[in-house]
Scaffold this active site. Sequence first.
Site, mmCIF file in Angstrom:
data_model
loop_
_atom_site.group_PDB
_atom_site.id
_atom_site.type_symbol
_atom_site.label_atom_id
_atom_site.label_comp_id
_atom_site.label_asym_id
_atom_site.label_seq_id
_atom_site.Cartn_x
_atom_site.Cartn_y
_atom_site.Cartn_z
ATOM 1 N N TYR A 84 49.827 39.071 74.149
ATOM 2 C CA TYR A 84 50.006 37.997 75.292
ATOM 3 C C TYR A 84 51.537 37.577 75.183
ATOM 4 O O TYR A 84 51.975 37.271 76.359
ATOM 5 C CB TYR A 84 49.309 37.090 75.131
ATOM 6 C CG TYR A 84 47.705 37.023 75.595
ATOM 7 C CD1 TYR A 84 46.620 37.237 74.729
ATOM 8 C CD2 TYR A 84 47.706 37.399 77.107
ATOM 9 C CE1 TYR A 84 45.557 37.221 75.488
ATOM 10 C CE2 TYR A 84 46.550 37.599 77.672
ATOM 11 C CZ TYR A 84 45.356 37.443 76.487
ATOM 12 O OH TYR A 84 44.166 37.628 77.562
ATOM 13 N N GLU B 186 30.179 45.772 48.830
ATOM 14 C CA GLU B 186 30.388 46.338 50.311
ATOM 15 C C GLU B 186 29.978 45.166 51.197
ATOM 16 O O GLU B 186 30.821 44.848 52.202
ATOM 17 C CB GLU B 186 29.467 47.559 50.553
ATOM 18 C CG GLU B 186 29.926 48.142 51.830
ATOM 19 C CD GLU B 186 29.329 49.608 51.930
ATOM 20 O OE1 GLU B 186 28.796 50.240 50.972
ATOM 21 O OE2 GLU B 186 29.061 49.861 53.162
ATOM 22 N N ASP C 230 27.139 51.234 48.758
ATOM 23 C CA ASP C 230 25.936 51.933 49.116
ATOM 24 C C ASP C 230 26.155 53.433 48.688
ATOM 25 O O ASP C 230 27.153 54.073 48.778
ATOM 26 C CB ASP C 230 25.893 52.047 50.515
ATOM 27 C CG ASP C 230 25.125 50.869 51.334
ATOM 28 O OD1 ASP C 230 25.318 50.553 52.371
ATOM 29 O OD2 ASP C 230 24.953 49.934 50.228
#
Lengths: 387, 714
Positions: A119, A215, A267
Site C-alpha cells: 500500500y 508441527e 506427522d
Amino acid sequence: MAKRPRKTVAATNGDAKKPAVNLSDRDKKTLRDLVNLADRIVVDADKKRDPYLDIPARTLSNIKYNKTKRFLEMGSNSNRRQLFNLSQAKVYMQSLLVASGSKRLIDEGKTTSLRGLYYMLKHSIEGTKEETFDDQTQSDTIIEDMEVTLNSMREELHLYAKNAGSMVGNITLTDTGDEIDCSRMGSGGYSIPSIVEPEAVQFGKCTAKFILHVEKDTVWRRFNEDKFWKTHNCILTHGGGQPPRGVRRMLYRLHNELKLPVYCLLDNDPWGYYIYSVLKQGSINLAYESKRMAIPDTKFLGIRSRDYERCELSPSVKINLNDTDIKRAKQIANYPWFEHKKPWQKEIEQMLKNGFKLEVESLISKDISYVTEVYTPERLKEQDWLD
Amino acid sequence: MAKQPSKNGAHAGSAPKPKNRIAAAAAEAAEAEDPADESVGEENGQEAASNGRKPRRATAQSMAASQRDISVSEFFAKNRHLLGFDNPRKALLTTIKEAVDNSLDACEEAGILPEIWVHVEQTGPNRFKVGVQDNGPGIVKKQIPLIFGKLLYGSKFHRLRMSRGQQGIGISAAGMYGVLTTGKPVKIVSKISPKKPAHYYEIKIDTKKNLPEILNGKGEGEDIPPGASGAAYIEKHGIEWVDVGHGTRVTIELEGKYLRGRGSVDEYLEQTAIANPHVRIHYQDPESGAGQTEEKLYDRSTDQLPKEPKEIKPHPYGIELGMLVAMLSDARGQTLSQFLTSSFSKVSSAVASKVCQTAGVGTRTSTTKVGRNEADKLFQALRETRIAPPSTDCISPIGEELLLKGLHQVVPGEFYVAATRPPAVYRGNPFQIEVALAYGGMSSANKVPFDVLEDLLEETDARTLRQFLTTTFYGLGSDAADQIIKEADLSPRTSASKMKPAEVKKLHEAMRNVNLESGQTMNVLRYANRVPLQFQPAACAITQTVMGTNWRSYGLSQSRGSLPTGPVTIMVHMASVWVPFTSESKEAIASYPEIQKELRLGLQSAGRKLGMYLRRRLKVKQEGERRNIFLRYLGEVATAVSDINNADRKKLYDQLLLVAKKKTATADAKFNERGEFVDPAEIELEKDPSVLIVEKPNEFGIKEKAKGNGQETS
C-alpha cells in the site's frame, strides 16, 4: 562497499517534529547497502550507461547442498534486471520502489507488513492510468528479490510477516523492551514474533535443557496442558505447519546461542519429512537464508513409519497415501542430504511399503495423553531418533 | 342457336371513341351488337333466371366492350413507383438524376468535357422547379419533342454499350410526372452550334397516345436566333438558359420535397462527382435563392474524358429463344452463316458452321426458311457450343487512379485504395466491377456547422433524435448516435424538430467532441455505370456482398450479417452494357452469381490492402506505446533513487532520458522521414499505385464558388 558520509542523513529526516530514531548497527548496514545501490545507478546514468540490478537466481538450478556446512546455499548465478528493457522496465522500477520504501521504514524506525509496504508503494504513475503495483503478489516477489540482492533478511528491511507459532518453557526474554516469562504464558503460550533479530529479542535466563518442536497447534496444546515442558524441562514450540521465518529464526538462535538441542515431532507423511528437511537444511526458496536459519543438527523423533506396529495402533487411524504423496516421498528420498543416509532411505521405504500415513494425533486412539506420557519420553530416553 | 363470332366486329365498332366511360362504351357496344348476340345475352340472362341460377353481372360480350389498348404512358402514369416516383422526395431526386444522366451520356458520346448546371428552386409549398443544363452536343429540332414527350423512345435500348440510361424512359417519365402534379409543361432549350438558332419547346405528353403535345409556337416550338437578339428574346420571355455555345436544358416543375442528408439531391451530386472526376457541376439549391451567386461547385479533378466504350453485338449466351426468332425474322435474305456471324459478337464462320452442324441445319439455309423447330434447335446449339466471351471494349471503367482522385476529393480520410477487376461476363453481357475504399477521417457529423444542423433538424421528418442522427449523417450507426446523445445529456426520444435552442447547442457540441470512430458503420456508395444508386440498399447485390465479406480478417470489427464498423467508406461500381436491376426504378442491382463473384473478389482485394495498412498503423501505435513505457518509468525510478541517496532528481531524470533516447535511437532508424514506421515488407504499400495515403484528413469537397478552386492535395 565503501563507507559514505551519508549515513547520518537518516537522522536528519525532513520533519523536525519527529523523534530522532535510534538506528541499530544492522540498520545502518542495511541503509548503506541501499544507498550504494542508488549511487551505482546515479553513476551509470552519468556515464550514459544502462542501469541494471543483478539479482541472484532463486531457482533450483542455482541451489547447492553444502556438505561440510550441511545446509543449502545459493550458487552464483544471477539474472540481470535492466531499466531499458521493455519486458523488465516495470519490474526494475518496482524493485527500486521497494528499496526506497524500505529505506523510509528504516529511517522512521518503523516496521510494516508485506501488504503494508504494498500500500505504501502503490500509486498511479504520473501522466498515465497505470498503477505501480497491480496486486500484492508482485510486491511480495520483489521484496524477496531485494532481500537476496542486498543480502539482507526481510526483517532487516523492516518488513514483517504474520505471526505463527507459539512457545512456552523455562526461559525469559525481552521482546522490544518488554520482559516475557515463557513459563507464565498460560494456555496460549508466547506468540513467536516475525522479527526475532537480536535488536528486537534478547534472551534472559534459561533453565531448559532442550527444545521440542511440534508441527501443529493442537499437538502443542496437548503438550502444554500436560505441562510436558515443566516435567521434562524443555522449551515447547510449534510452527503451525510449515514454520514461518520467525519461528525458524527463534529456533536457530536458541539452538546456537543457548546450545539447546532441537527435537521434532511431526506427522508421518511426506509433508512432515519436508518440514523437517527445511528446519534442518533450509528451503530452496530462501536458500540465501539457510546460513541464518538452518539447524543441521535437528533430530527427527517421530512419527516413524514403524510406529504403526510398534505402538500397536488400530487400522482405523491409517490414511492411505495418494499419488502426490508417493511422488513427493520419492523426491525427498533423492534430496542430497537424505540420499546417502541409510536410516532415512529405510524410513521412507517403509512408509511407501506401508502405503499409509499417520498423524501425530492418531496416538490419541491409544490414550489421550499417550503422546506426552509414553511416546515422547520413550523416544527421548532410548535416543531413538533420525538425524 | 348459332352464336356468331361478332365480338371482334362489335369491338371494332366501338373503338374510335377512346374517351367513353365504361358504362357508355358497354351500352354502345350493346347497341352495335348483332341482335342475335343480344338475344343470346338476354337469353342467357332469361335462361339463368328461369333455371333458378343467379343472373350474371356481365357477359363476355359486355366485358369485351371495355377491353382496349393501354398505352405505355398510361401504364406508367398509374404505376409511377416503378420508375422511382413513389414519393415527392424521391420524385425530385429521380428527375434530377435522369436529366443529369442524359447530359453526361450525351457529352461523353460527343467527346465533350461535361459541365452541368443544376438549379432547384421552390415555387410553392411542395413545388419545385428543376432545371438541368449541360454543354453537350444539343438535340436536333425534330427529335426534341419525341425524346422528352414519348416514353420508351431513345437510342440506347437497341444497342449494347455502356451508358447510364438504358431504356429511354427516364426523362420523359419525369416530364410526365411534372405535368401530372403541377400541370406545367416541360420546357426544353437546345442549341447545336453557336451560329445556329436554338430551339425552345414547351411540351406535355399525351398519355393515351404516348405522343408529345407541343404547346408553344403554335404547336411547332420556337426558334431563338443566335447572338444578341437571341439573348434579348430569352430575357423577354423569361426563358432560363445559361449562355453556352451548345447544349441542352430541360426545366420541369413538379411536386416534390427537398430534404438533406441521406438520399438527397446534395448527396447524389456529391456521389456523382466521385464517380465522374471529369465532370464539373454547378449546383444551386433551393436554400440559396434563385439566380444568386450562392452556388456550390463540384469541380473536376481531371481533364481526361473516360475512354469511349464501343458498341457490341449481343452475345449468343445472353439471348433468349424469342429474341432469336425475332432476330431471324428481321434478317431478311441472309444465309444462316451470314446471319450468325454478323448479328452476334464472337461468332466466326467456323463457329457458325459448328452451331449449324449441332442443330442439324444447313449453313446456307436462308433465314426466312427457318421455322420454329429449327430455331429451337439453333438456340440449343448456340448454348452448347463453346463461344469465346465477348470483347470488353464496350465497357469503360473509371480506373484506379481516377477512383482514388475522385474519392479523395470528396471523402475525408487517411488511406485510400482502389481495385479494378478485369472484365467478366454474366449471361452474355460484359461487365466490370471496381472498388474503392477510404479509411479514416472524421464523420460528416463531426464537422457539421451549427446553422446547418439547425436547418437539418427543422426539415427532418424523423420522429426521434436518435432516428434523426442515424438517417441524416453518413457512417453514424445507432451506437454512435447513442454516444452523442449521452454526451449531450439529452433523452434519445427527444423530438428532433421540436428541440429548444439550448438543446440544439448541446447537441452540436456533443457532435463535435464525441470520437465517432468506434460507432461509425461502413458507408457503402453504390454505382451502376457511374450513376449513384441511393435507394433500396438492402435489395442490392452490392450491399449484400459487402455484408457477406469477412471484414474482421482485414482489421475491422463486424457483427454477423451486418456492415462492419469503423470510419470507412467504400465505393463499388458496376460498369456494364446492361446492368441488371431488380426493378424499373433502377435502384438496386440484381444478384447474378458471376456478378457476386466479381464483387467479392474486388472487395477482398481492397480489404487486403486495408488490412495491411491497419496492421501497420497498429504497429506504429504499439511502438509509440513502448517508447512511452520507458518515459513513464523513468520518473518513478528517478524519484526512488533520489529518495534513497538524496541525488538531484531532475539531473538524474534528464540523464536517464538521454540514455533512453540513445536506446530507442536504433528503433528510430527504422522510421522514415515522416516519422512513420516503415517495415520493409510493407514498403510496398507506399509504392502501390492503387493506394493513396495522406497524412491528415482532407476538408470536405464542397466549396463556395466565391473562394475559388483551392483544393488541397496530399
